[in-house]
Motif scaffolding. Structure first.
Motif, PDB file in Angstrom:
ATOM      1  N   ALA A  78       3.857  -0.809  -8.663  1.00 10.60           N
ATOM      2  CA  ALA A  78       4.917   0.514  -8.686  1.00 10.60           C
ATOM      3  C   ALA A  78       3.922   1.015  -9.895  1.00 10.60           C
ATOM      4  CB  ALA A  78       5.763   0.442  -9.188  1.00 10.60           C
ATOM      5  N   ILE A  79       4.115   0.307 -10.959  1.00  9.15           N
ATOM      6  CA  ILE A  79       3.285   1.017 -12.418  1.00  9.15           C
ATOM      7  C   ILE A  79       2.006   1.934 -12.299  1.00  9.15           C
ATOM      8  CG2 ILE A  79       2.748   0.627 -14.482  1.00  9.15           C
ATOM      9  CD1 ILE A  79       5.311  -2.198 -14.820  1.00  9.15           C
ATOM     10  N   ALA A  80       0.682   1.241 -11.252  1.00 11.90           N
ATOM     11  CA  ALA A  80      -0.276   1.587 -11.693  1.00 11.90           C
ATOM     12  C   ALA A  80       0.522   3.378 -10.367  1.00 11.90           C
ATOM     13  CB  ALA A  80      -0.862   0.783 -10.185  1.00 11.90           C
ATOM     14  N   GLN A  81       1.082   3.052  -9.620  1.00 10.52           N
ATOM     15  CA  GLN A  81       1.445   4.830  -9.700  1.00 10.52           C
ATOM     16  C   GLN A  81       1.646   5.549  -9.644  1.00 10.52           C
ATOM     17  OE1 GLN A  81       0.705   5.164  -5.683  1.00 10.52           O
ATOM     18  NE2 GLN A  81       1.600   6.669  -5.673  1.00 10.52           N
ATOM     19  N   ASN A  82       3.073   5.251 -10.801  1.00  7.39           N
ATOM     20  CA  ASN A  82       3.587   5.611 -12.026  1.00  7.39           C
ATOM     21  C   ASN A  82       3.763   5.269 -13.149  1.00  7.39           C
ATOM     22  OD1 ASN A  82       4.929   7.854 -13.254  1.00  7.39           O
ATOM     23  ND2 ASN A  82       6.104   9.149 -11.509  1.00  7.39           N
ATOM     24  N   SER A 136       0.812  -1.310  -0.205  1.00  4.64           N
ATOM     25  CA  SER A 136      -0.142  -0.040   0.329  1.00  4.64           C
ATOM     26  C   SER A 136       0.980   1.388  -0.177  1.00  4.64           C
ATOM     27  CB  SER A 136      -1.006  -0.075   1.450  1.00  4.64           C
ATOM     28  OG  SER A 136      -1.550   0.929   1.192  1.00  4.64           O
ATOM     29  N   ALA A 137       0.080   1.870  -0.681  1.00  4.70           N
ATOM     30  CA  ALA A 137       1.348   3.582  -0.544  1.00  4.70           C
ATOM     31  C   ALA A 137       1.177   3.933   0.492  1.00  4.70           C
ATOM     32  CB  ALA A 137       0.876   4.532  -2.028  1.00  4.70           C
ATOM     33  N   GLU A 138      -0.006   4.329   1.464  1.00  2.00           N
ATOM     34  CA  GLU A 138      -0.439   4.463   2.570  1.00  2.00           C
ATOM     35  C   GLU A 138       1.169   4.260   3.562  1.00  2.00           C
ATOM     36  OE1 GLU A 138      -3.802   3.881   3.889  1.00  2.00           O
ATOM     37  OE2 GLU A 138      -5.165   4.126   2.158  1.00  2.00           O
ATOM     38  N   ASP A 139       1.368   3.071   3.492  1.00  2.00           N
ATOM     39  CA  ASP A 139       2.463   2.739   4.550  1.00  2.00           C
ATOM     40  C   ASP A 139       4.076   3.064   4.506  1.00  2.00           C
ATOM     41  OD1 ASP A 139       0.184   1.017   5.128  1.00  2.00           O
ATOM     42  OD2 ASP A 139       1.001  -0.349   3.976  1.00  2.00           O
ATOM     43  N   VAL A 140       4.327   3.939   3.331  1.00  5.85           N
ATOM     44  CA  VAL A 140       5.841   4.096   3.002  1.00  5.85           C
ATOM     45  C   VAL A 140       5.905   5.139   3.752  1.00  5.85           C
ATOM     46  CG1 VAL A 140       7.360   5.211   0.507  1.00  5.85           C
ATOM     47  CG2 VAL A 140       5.556   3.964   0.189  1.00  5.85           C
ATOM     48  N   SER A 168      15.295   5.463   1.215  1.00  8.83           N
ATOM     49  CA  SER A 168      15.141   4.864   2.485  1.00  8.83           C
ATOM     50  C   SER A 168      14.712   6.751   3.826  1.00  8.83           C
ATOM     51  CB  SER A 168      15.579   3.894   3.115  1.00  8.83           C
ATOM     52  OG  SER A 168      15.107   3.343   2.941  1.00  8.83           O
ATOM     53  N   LEU A 169      16.367   6.816   3.696  1.00 10.32           N
ATOM     54  CA  LEU A 169      16.508   8.113   4.036  1.00 10.32           C
ATOM     55  C   LEU A 169      15.764   9.625   3.987  1.00 10.32           C
ATOM     56  CD1 LEU A 169      20.123   7.495   5.213  1.00 10.32           C
ATOM     57  CD2 LEU A 169      17.799   7.163   6.778  1.00 10.32           C
ATOM     58  N   GLU A 216       4.595  10.885  -5.607  1.00 11.07           N
ATOM     59  CA  GLU A 216       3.897   9.785  -6.987  1.00 11.07           C
ATOM     60  C   GLU A 216       5.119   8.883  -7.635  1.00 11.07           C
ATOM     61  OE1 GLU A 216       2.435  12.614  -7.310  1.00 11.07           O
ATOM     62  OE2 GLU A 216       0.620  12.049  -6.089  1.00 11.07           O
ATOM     63  N   THR A 217       6.267   9.384  -7.941  1.00 10.24           N
ATOM     64  CA  THR A 217       7.542   8.953  -8.443  1.00 10.24           C
ATOM     65  C   THR A 217       8.429   8.013  -7.377  1.00 10.24           C
ATOM     66  OG1 THR A 217       7.108  10.315 -10.428  1.00 10.24           O
ATOM     67  CG2 THR A 217       9.799   9.621  -9.575  1.00 10.24           C
ATOM     68  N   VAL A 218       8.385   9.292  -6.534  1.00  9.69           N
ATOM     69  CA  VAL A 218       9.084   8.546  -5.179  1.00  9.69           C
ATOM     70  C   VAL A 218       8.258   6.896  -4.615  1.00  9.69           C
ATOM     71  CG1 VAL A 218      10.415   9.339  -2.828  1.00  9.69           C
ATOM     72  CG2 VAL A 218      10.004  11.030  -4.554  1.00  9.69           C
ATOM     73  N   VAL A 219       6.744   7.229  -4.526  1.00 10.78           N
ATOM     74  CA  VAL A 219       6.698   5.911  -3.619  1.00 10.78           C
ATOM     75  C   VAL A 219       6.427   5.084  -5.181  1.00 10.78           C
ATOM     76  CG1 VAL A 219       4.326   4.762  -3.667  1.00 10.78           C
ATOM     77  CG2 VAL A 219       4.936   7.429  -2.696  1.00 10.78           C
ATOM     78  N   ALA A 220       6.709   5.341  -6.079  1.00 11.97           N
ATOM     79  CA  ALA A 220       7.187   3.994  -7.587  1.00 11.97           C
ATOM     80  C   ALA A 220       8.167   3.402  -7.487  1.00 11.97           C
ATOM     81  CB  ALA A 220       6.823   4.906  -8.842  1.00 11.97           C
TER      82      ALA A 220
END
Length: 382
Positions: free
Chosen positions: A220-224, A42-46, A109-110, A190-194
């Motif tokens: 990842a593809i769905a995100q961006n 989930s993108a929410e967890d990032v 990550s940082l 969105e790119t960072v999450v991807a």
């Protein structure tokens, strides 16, 4: 033939904000080939803040934030060794809460952890990808391409208590000498999450966890949809899972967008050779050779072969060529140091083992190189 998996430890080739959209990606997905993921994706967890992270802000550094301002107070808390004491560790990609708990992470990550704290404090955030020479690493027959990302934090309002202005500060995890004059371009969240999801996919792929790798690459593809590294990772997943038709389709999507994309060219050529379509593969390999006459690890592999024949002089020369074009990759320095030791050049051996330790990206590698240096010292090689 080698397989190139495009692992973005920090940042791969992210599409610009103005890039045209990719073609519809749904036909590229085949959920029926894979079992359910073993973990939540989930993108929410990032960027999610943990209770421990909120407690850190409210108790341990609350006074510092009031005195220095939220921006400088946060930066000092996170990146001064006397405070949180973060360590760089590329063993795995972590989300914000995991990086805080481990007190370590790779640069992506940082950056994610920093962004989570900054958002909690109401600070503005801007992500940048940096134009650096490409670096490569490997895991078995997989080759991983790495890039770099950093973050700029700005104030949304003037802190009247400290009389500070609303300037911006960029946080980077490279040494100051390396970021001087560094060119960057802005990327969206969105790119960072991807990138994060693609890293997770590639790390699962390296461990042979193909179902998890598939679901992370899909997310990842769905995100961006414009982030091409995720498509290449998906193609490698299909290839490793034995779905050659689907892998070919994905690699061709990448090459339609970027005809000179070297990982996609190499992966597709490998796939074609597996199907005995040698003439088609040769066309791609010729194109690849024109773009990149000496691919990653080319001289390194020659050096290892020379070491096996006890031709240490030739090995040293080959390893030196890799160091010349990838001066910050620890494994090249390590083997160059070993070749120097075999040739009796102890000073150069110590130098390159020290550089291997300095440039190592995981705690395990750092400990290994430290042990080699200690062995030299304990046996009187000064």
């Amino acid at each position: 033939m080698r397989i190139w998996g495009s692992l973005v430890l920090c940042l791969g080739l992210a599409a610009c904000a103005s890039a045209p959209p990719m073609p519809p990606h749904e036909p590229l997905f085949h959920d029926e080939f894979f079992s359910a993921p073993s973990q939540r994706i989930s993108a929410e967890d990032v960027f999610a803040m943990s209770d421990e992270m909120r407690s850190y802000l409210k108790t341990e550094i609350a006074a510092q934030l009031r005195i220095k301002g939220r921006q400088q107070g946060l930066i000092d808390a996170l990146y001064r060794r006397s405070q949180l004491g973060l360590a760089y560790d590329a063993t795995m990609t972590r989300n914000a809460a995991q990086a805080f708990e481990a007190r370590s992470g790779n640069c992506l990550s940082l950056v994610i952890m920093t962004a989570a704290f900054a958002r909690e404090l109401g600070l503005d955030i801007q992500y940048q990808s940096a134009y650096l020479d490409e670096t490569w690493s490997r895991s078995g027959s997989l080759f991983f391409r790495s890039g770099h990302v950093n973050i700029t934090i700005g104030r949304r309002m003037i802190d009247s208590r400290t009389n500070l202005d609303s300037s911006e500060l960029t946080i980077d995890f490279l040494p100051a000498s390396e970021i001087r004059g560094l060119r960057t371009r802005a990327i969206n969240e969105e790119t960072v999450v991807a990138m994060y999801m693609n890293n997770q996919a590639a790390e699962a792929l390296a461990k042979g966890e193909l179902s998890d790798a598939y679901w992370w690459a899909r997310a990842a593809i769905a995100q961006n949809p414009a982030f091409l590294s995720s498509y290449n990772t998906l193609g490698v997943v299909y290839l490793r899972h034995g779905h050659l038709l689907q892998a070919e389709q994905v690699f061709n999507v990448v090459l339609d967008r970027e005809p000179a994309n070297t990982p996609a060219l190499s992966n597709l050529a490998n796939l074609l050779n597996q199907q005995s379509r040698t003439a088609e593969a040769k066309v791609l390999l010729n194109r690849l050779a024109q773009i990149e006459p000496y691919p990653p690890f080319y001289f390194f592999n020659l050096g290892r072969a020379a070491m096996e024949k006890d031709d240490f002089k030739a090995a040293r020369d080959f390893f030196a060529k890799e160091v010349d074009r990838a001066a910050y990759y620890h494994e090249f320095h390590f083997w160059l140091g070993i070749a120097d030791f075999k040739l009796g050049d102890i000073a150069e051996a110590r130098k390159h083992l020290a550089l291997a330790m300095e440039n190592s990206t995981t705690l395990r590698d750092r400990d290994l190189y430290s042990a080699k240096l200690e062995w030299l010292r304990s046996h009187g090689y000064h």
